[in-house]
Design a protein around this motif. Sequence first.
Motif, PDB file in Angstrom:
ATOM      1  N   ALA A 176       0.832  -1.204   0.000  1.00 58.05           N
ATOM      2  CA  ALA A 176       0.000   0.000   0.000  1.00 58.05           C
ATOM      3  C   ALA A 176       0.868   1.256   0.000  1.00 58.05           C
ATOM      4  CB  ALA A 176      -0.918  -0.005   1.218  1.00 58.05           C
ATOM      5  N   PHE A 180       0.646   4.059  -3.006  1.00 54.18           N
ATOM      6  CA  PHE A 180       0.211   5.438  -2.802  1.00 54.18           C
ATOM      7  C   PHE A 180       1.337   6.446  -3.004  1.00 54.18           C
ATOM      8  CE2 PHE A 180      -3.260   3.225  -0.490  1.00 54.18           C
ATOM      9  CZ  PHE A 180      -4.321   3.739  -1.227  1.00 54.18           C
ATOM     10  N   ARG A 183       1.548   7.001  -6.665  1.00 52.35           N
ATOM     11  CA  ARG A 183       0.472   7.878  -7.132  1.00 52.35           C
ATOM     12  C   ARG A 183       0.760   9.340  -6.805  1.00 52.35           C
ATOM     13  NH1 ARG A 183      -5.767   5.846  -7.192  1.00 52.35           N
ATOM     14  NH2 ARG A 183      -5.496   4.285  -8.833  1.00 52.35           N
ATOM     15  N   GLU A 191      -0.457  -1.576 -11.475  1.00 51.39           N
ATOM     16  CA  GLU A 191      -1.438  -1.553 -10.400  1.00 51.39           C
ATOM     17  C   GLU A 191      -2.248  -2.844 -10.286  1.00 51.39           C
ATOM     18  OE1 GLU A 191      -3.779   1.924 -11.123  1.00 51.39           O
ATOM     19  OE2 GLU A 191      -2.267   3.265 -10.267  1.00 51.39           O
ATOM     20  N   GLU A 226      -7.791  -0.258   1.872  1.00 53.10           N
ATOM     21  CA  GLU A 226      -7.533   1.012   1.197  1.00 53.10           C
ATOM     22  C   GLU A 226      -7.059   0.789  -0.235  1.00 53.10           C
ATOM     23  OE1 GLU A 226      -4.883   3.170   3.797  1.00 53.10           O
ATOM     24  OE2 GLU A 226      -6.577   4.176   4.766  1.00 53.10           O
ATOM     25  N   LEU A 227      -6.302  -0.274  -0.463  1.00 53.87           N
ATOM     26  CA  LEU A 227      -5.905  -0.598  -1.835  1.00 53.87           C
ATOM     27  C   LEU A 227      -7.127  -0.913  -2.686  1.00 53.87           C
ATOM     28  CD1 LEU A 227      -2.653  -2.757  -1.497  1.00 53.87           C
ATOM     29  CD2 LEU A 227      -2.911  -0.644  -2.794  1.00 53.87           C
ATOM     30  N   ALA A 230      -9.096   2.179  -3.520  1.00 49.72           N
ATOM     31  CA  ALA A 230      -8.486   2.997  -4.573  1.00 49.72           C
ATOM     32  C   ALA A 230      -8.985   2.585  -5.955  1.00 49.72           C
ATOM     33  CB  ALA A 230      -6.964   2.880  -4.517  1.00 49.72           C
ATOM     34  N   SER A 232     -12.131   1.450  -6.196  1.00 50.58           N
ATOM     35  CA  SER A 232     -13.582   1.463  -5.960  1.00 50.58           C
ATOM     36  C   SER A 232     -14.126   0.048  -5.779  1.00 50.58           C
ATOM     37  CB  SER A 232     -14.321   2.168  -7.117  1.00 50.58           C
ATOM     38  OG  SER A 232     -13.891   3.509  -7.239  1.00 50.58           O
TER      39      SER A 232
END
Length: 281
Positions: A176, A180, A183, A191, A226-227, A230, A232
Amino acid sequence: MARTHWKERCRNYVIGRQCRDGGFCFYRSDYIEESNLYDTAFALATLRVLGERSPRRGELESWFAAQSDPLSRNASLAALWSYERGVRLLGLKPAREIRETVERCITTIPLPSREEMESWDASALLRDSFQVAKLSAWSCSPPPAPWRQRLSALLEALRGESGAFPKDHENLVDSAKAFFLARIFQIPIEEVPLLHFARHQLACSDVSDSWSTESASLEAVRCGLELLAAFSLRPEEQRRRTLASQIEACQVASGGFGRRIGAIPTLEDSYHGAKALHLLE
């Protein structure tokens, strides 16, 4: 009597960790307390997740103001990251001397060459690079171009066989951070393998005290969620219920969360637990 909701219990735990000077300390007791930037930043982040206001706002602002002078003279990367995170959560502007210290830190932070990689801790490297990335974004002070170019090469060198990070010990936390920070700096990175890795790890994560892998901690579960977020995406409904049940089992009587079931609660792990449950709602 109905069991108190986990959010209220967690809120009470966090507020109970606030010290007399306004800062926070996870091991606060009647006889010992030591406010520190790391715990305070996680306490404020947890309250944000819970939708709660920061308690004793005036004392907390005064406590942050008192950190400016010693921090500008003897600043570690972790302390700067915690300070900036805390003041941003409070909606404050960092002190001028801290901003100058952050800018110097961003432009001078070292990165190993490929030849030096073997002697560096890959997880620590990803953690520090992620903190630099966040400081860079918060202060609008990008690191020099050669640093970004070297980071791009190092990320490629740290990628494991499945596409996750780091090369010799793939895990959700480091994956993660790599994702991030790439990004933030707009560094090209594959990804899809990270998405597949996160989905697989979350499908078999178990935060019981008998599980010993890094994918079983609350931090790992939060990072995996959270990954997915990212992209959705979320785990399927049954898996979400299972994960939520396991995470709530990490909450102790005081309301704080431990790293795993049976572990002592900390402000950091309480943030991971609260954020993971929030992502599962």
